[in-house]
Design a protein around this motif. Structure first.
Motif, PDB file in Angstrom:
ATOM      1  N   ASP A   1      39.445  45.494  41.399  1.00 57.23           N
ATOM      2  CA  ASP A   1      40.690  46.694  41.678  1.00 57.23           C
ATOM      3  C   ASP A   1      41.240  46.777  40.470  1.00 57.23           C
TER       4      ASP A   1
ATOM      5  N   CYS B   1      49.573  41.129  39.767  1.00 54.13           N
ATOM      6  CA  CYS B   1      48.651  40.394  40.642  1.00 54.13           C
ATOM      7  C   CYS B   1      47.159  40.293  40.056  1.00 54.13           C
TER       8      CYS B   1
ATOM      9  N   HIS C   1      45.120  42.221  38.625  1.00 59.32           N
ATOM     10  CA  HIS C   1      44.060  43.342  38.393  1.00 59.32           C
ATOM     11  C   HIS C   1      43.598  43.960  37.017  1.00 59.32           C
TER      12      HIS C   1
ATOM     13  N   GLU D   1      44.782  49.175  45.443  1.00 57.81           N
ATOM     14  CA  GLU D   1      44.510  48.018  46.461  1.00 57.81           C
ATOM     15  C   GLU D   1      45.935  47.706  46.869  1.00 57.81           C
ATOM     16  N   GLU D   2      47.115  47.861  46.201  1.00 50.91           N
ATOM     17  CA  GLU D   2      48.282  47.476  46.584  1.00 50.91           C
ATOM     18  C   GLU D   2      49.163  48.246  47.575  1.00 50.91           C
TER      19      GLU D   2
ATOM     20  N   HIS E   1      39.335  37.400  43.186  1.00 49.50           N
ATOM     21  CA  HIS E   1      40.712  37.518  42.757  1.00 49.50           C
ATOM     22  C   HIS E   1      41.175  36.330  42.221  1.00 49.50           C
TER      23      HIS E   1
ATOM     24  N   GLU F   1      44.190  41.749  51.981  1.00 50.13           N
ATOM     25  CA  GLU F   1      43.618  42.342  50.832  1.00 50.13           C
ATOM     26  C   GLU F   1      42.815  43.624  51.253  1.00 50.13           C
TER      27      GLU F   1
HETATM   28 NI    NI Z   1      45.771  41.555  44.264  1.00 51.93          NI
END
Ligand code: NI
Length: 396
Positions: free
Chosen positions: A82, A107, A109, A142-143, A170, A339
């Motif tokens: 992502d 996060c 990514h 993704e968020e 992740h 997720e």
């Molecule tokens: Ni994430």
């Protein structure tokens, strides 16, 4: 088998510095969900440099690259990274800190994206060592609901060619760099947002008999809703119902007209999820009616629950133990966070695993915080292991 592992390890060690540089570039230039235009451009530039076939513009900023081994049609495996960042102002004092005010890769990514590029670089040099095709998905958004995964699936990312399995990783600040974690079966929760408006009839607080008090209705409703999980959920299925916002703008002597509440419902079973939505709606509506008011219930459905295919994940975990050593592979607990990789896991055998990114001798900030960062030695593990997991599916 040992030959390919040592080849991958060699390349991961050689390209580690380059992938760290890619990660730092992405970290400095984070972009919010569905606006990852420069990120997408950067990915395409690198893919061109690596001479890999790719398609861009899927859900605007999504990119899909194909690495073809011998007999490319024999089997197709997908890898997903992502690419979006979060609306957070970075507080890390590092020379590669975010240059975009109020936006940060908090996060990890940036790590997922850089790693997938690293994996592509490694695998594109090993195409004579495996049979089949590796489809690499750079996924936006993704968020943010509805989640880039669901939109990419709608645009056909799982077709032409169709993968038979998908892997995603992740970053995980609770696990030391060099280690990874797996969990077979249910792993992460579905997430739905609840918006409740209780409507009564406001007025003077000294004259309750002339009003319909929405605060009392809201209080009863919150208590009654606790039954959804405690009495409704099968105890073996993790479920959470929490409210985090209640607004009633009355005063010491004013009963308001309305009370507004927001909450979240999370679980790991799609049939129960649907049933729970009905229970929540019925309890909220009927409690209000019984007390002379009304309740408007809005449930915004988020991501489904994430299930890791038992067989695929068991095989991947074993492969990871072979690659990293048993001590560096741990079993994970279920998590009630969500997720959007879950969408892929609802479509096909999927395996979502965690990459340890914690510094050994430092305090590590959590995901989605302004001081989140990773121990970059994890990058070598990341690109090596992901390459190996894909190849392991494509060698006999
Ligand atoms: Ni994430």
């Amino acid at each position: 088998m040992n030959e390919i592992i040592s080849l991958i390890k060699q390349k991961a060690a050689n390209y580690k510095a380059e992938v760290i540089a890619l990660r730092r570039h992405l970290h400095q230039h984070p972009e919010l969900s569905f606006n990852e235009h420069n990120t997408s451009e950067f990915i395409c530039q690198k893919l061109t440099e690596y001479k890999v076939e790719f398609q861009k513009g899927i859900v605007k900023t999504g990119v899909v690259a194909l690495i073809k081994g011998k007999h490319p049609d024999k089997k197709v495996i997908a890898l997903r990274g992502d690419i979006d960042a979060l609306p957070i102002q970075e507080e890390n004092e590092v020379d590669y800190r975010s240059k975009n005010a109020g936006v940060m890769h908090a996060c990890g990514h940036d790590v997922h994206t850089a790693s997938l590029l690293g994996v592509i670089k490694i695998l594109s040099e090993l195409t004579d060592k495996f049979e089949g095709t590796i489809k690499c998905i750079f996924q936006p958004g993704e968020e943010k609901l509805p989640g880039g995964a669901s939109l990419m699936i709608k645009e056909g990312v799982l077709k032409n060619p169709s993968p038979t399995a998908i892997f995603g990783q992740h970053v995980y600040p609770q696990l030391t760099a060099g280690k990874v974690g797996f969990r077979k079966g249910m792993y992460m929760a579905s997430t739905d947002e609840l918006y409740l408006t209780v409507i009564g009839k406001g007025g003077h607080a000294a004259l309750p008999h002339l009003n319909v008090d929405p605060i009392m209705i809201a209080a009863q409703t919150l208590i009654a809703l606790q039954q959804v999980v405690s009495r409704g959920a099968n105890p073996i299925i993790p479920s959470v119902l929490s409210f985090g916002k209640i607004q009633a703008n009355g005063a010491t002597n004013v009963i308001p007209d309305k009370v507004y509440m927001e909450g979240t419902f999370r679980t790991m079973d799609e049939a129960w999820r649907k049933a729970a939505h009905e229970k929540i709606t019925t309890i909220a509506e009927q409690t209000a009616i019984a007390m002379g008011g009304k309740c408007e219930v809005e449930i915004r459905k988020g991501y489904p629950f994430l299930v890791n295919d038992e067989e695929l994940t068991a095989k991947a975990q074993e492969a990871a133990e072979l690659f990293l050593g048993k001590d560096n592979v741990v079993d994970l607990d279920v998590r009630m966070t969500a997720e959007d990789f879950a969408y892929y896991s609802q479509e096909m055998p999927a395996c979502f695993y965690r990459l340890g990114t914690a510094f050994k001798d430092k305090t590590n900030s959590g995901l989605h915080t302004p001081t989140f960062n990773i121990d970059e030695t994890a990058i070598e593990t990341s690109i090596g292991l992901m390459s190996w997991l894909a190849v392991n599916e494509l060698v006999d």
